[in-house]
Design a protein around this motif. Structure first.
Motif, PDB file in Angstrom:
ATOM      1  N   VAL A 101      10.737 -77.373  57.370  1.00  0.00           N
ATOM      2  CA  VAL A 101      10.562 -77.964  56.048  1.00  0.00           C
ATOM      3  C   VAL A 101      10.344 -76.844  55.039  1.00  0.00           C
ATOM      4  O   VAL A 101       9.928 -75.742  55.394  1.00  0.00           O
ATOM      5  CB  VAL A 101       9.392 -78.986  56.008  1.00  0.00           C
ATOM      6  N   LEU A 102      10.627 -77.135  53.793  1.00  0.00           N
ATOM      7  CA  LEU A 102      10.390 -76.200  52.693  1.00  0.00           C
ATOM      8  C   LEU A 102       9.261 -76.776  51.854  1.00  0.00           C
ATOM      9  O   LEU A 102       9.321 -77.935  51.437  1.00  0.00           O
ATOM     10  CB  LEU A 102      11.656 -76.043  51.840  1.00  0.00           C
ATOM     11  N   THR A 103       8.231 -75.973  51.630  1.00  0.00           N
ATOM     12  CA  THR A 103       7.092 -76.428  50.834  1.00  0.00           C
ATOM     13  C   THR A 103       6.495 -75.244  50.097  1.00  0.00           C
ATOM     14  O   THR A 103       6.899 -74.102  50.315  1.00  0.00           O
ATOM     15  CB  THR A 103       6.051 -77.135  51.723  1.00  0.00           C
ATOM     16  N   SER A 104       5.533 -75.500  49.238  1.00  0.00           N
ATOM     17  CA  SER A 104       4.894 -74.406  48.511  1.00  0.00           C
ATOM     18  C   SER A 104       3.623 -73.975  49.232  1.00  0.00           C
ATOM     19  O   SER A 104       2.932 -74.784  49.844  1.00  0.00           O
ATOM     20  CB  SER A 104       4.586 -74.823  47.073  1.00  0.00           C
ATOM     21  N   LEU A 105       3.344 -72.676  49.165  1.00  0.00           N
ATOM     22  CA  LEU A 105       2.161 -72.067  49.766  1.00  0.00           C
ATOM     23  C   LEU A 105       1.370 -71.400  48.657  1.00  0.00           C
ATOM     24  O   LEU A 105       1.946 -70.685  47.830  1.00  0.00           O
ATOM     25  CB  LEU A 105       2.584 -71.022  50.799  1.00  0.00           C
ATOM     26  N   THR A 106       0.075 -71.649  48.611  1.00  0.00           N
ATOM     27  CA  THR A 106      -0.791 -70.994  47.629  1.00  0.00           C
ATOM     28  C   THR A 106      -1.751 -70.066  48.356  1.00  0.00           C
ATOM     29  O   THR A 106      -2.436 -70.491  49.290  1.00  0.00           O
ATOM     30  CB  THR A 106      -1.596 -72.028  46.815  1.00  0.00           C
ATOM     31  N   MET A 107      -1.765 -68.811  47.903  1.00  0.00           N
ATOM     32  CA  MET A 107      -2.723 -67.821  48.376  1.00  0.00           C
ATOM     33  C   MET A 107      -3.185 -67.035  47.165  1.00  0.00           C
ATOM     34  O   MET A 107      -2.355 -66.546  46.389  1.00  0.00           O
ATOM     35  CB  MET A 107      -2.098 -66.860  49.386  1.00  0.00           C
ATOM     36  N   GLY A 108      -4.496 -66.926  46.999  1.00  0.00           N
ATOM     37  CA  GLY A 108      -5.013 -66.200  45.848  1.00  0.00           C
ATOM     38  C   GLY A 108      -4.519 -66.828  44.557  1.00  0.00           C
ATOM     39  O   GLY A 108      -4.636 -68.030  44.360  1.00  0.00           O
ATOM     40  N   LYS A 109      -3.921 -66.021  43.712  1.00  0.00           N
ATOM     41  CA  LYS A 109      -3.451 -66.488  42.396  1.00  0.00           C
ATOM     42  C   LYS A 109      -1.995 -66.921  42.399  1.00  0.00           C
ATOM     43  O   LYS A 109      -1.458 -67.275  41.362  1.00  0.00           O
ATOM     44  CB  LYS A 109      -3.628 -65.372  41.372  1.00  0.00           C
TER      45      LYS A 109
END
Length: 153
Positions: A101-109
């Motif tokens: 699957v393609l999704t968004s990843l958030t790390m830090g800013k």
């Protein structure tokens, strides 16, 4: 070309992360999950305790249940379009065909798109691995440190 200047530009363009970090998957509704930065893995993956394929608008989708906190019974049901299926070899040399699957990843800013395979990692210490392709142009890994990036930064 000045090699030192090139290296400095590379560092400035990347976040420095520890070998494990708290990350978020906002499109999947996962606000916090501990992930291992795995430079030995090409593709990222997440643990699913259950998964079900279905169609939406004539395209393949996956509904899967994640358990973001390892020591908790809390679960999150996620849905995402299947963009591919890949044979992945685990650290023990076993091959498995997995949905991607393609999704968004958030790390830090930062938040950026990542491809992630869905699999059962019940026996593994980490519910999620962040692989090399997700790190590319985003992260430099500091192997002796952990949790350098805050989700609230």
């Amino acid at each position: 070309m000045d090699t030192q200047k090139s290296s400095q530009n590379q560092v400035e363009d990347h976040q420095i992360a520890g070998w494990r970090e708290w990350v978020a998957l906002p499109e999947l509704g996962v606000s916090r999950i501990k992930a291992k930065m795995d430079t030995g893995a090409r593709t990222s993956c997440i643990h699913a305790i259950a998964s079900e394929r279905f169609e939406r608008d004539g395209k393949p989708w996956l509904r899967f249940t994640v358990q973001p906190q390892q020591d908790s019974d809390d679960t999150q049901v996620c849905e995402a379009p299947i963009i591919d299926e890949r044979t992945v070899r685990d650290s023990g040399g076993h091959e498995q065909l997995r949905p991607v699957v393609l999704t968004s990843l958030t790390m830090g800013k930062r938040t950026w798109p990542v491809e992630m395979t869905i699999t059962n990692r019940e026996r593994m210490k980490f519910r999620m691995l962040v692989g090399r392709t997700a790190m590319e142009n985003q992260l430099l890994i500091c192997p002796e440190d952990s949790f350098l990036l805050s989700l609230e930064d």
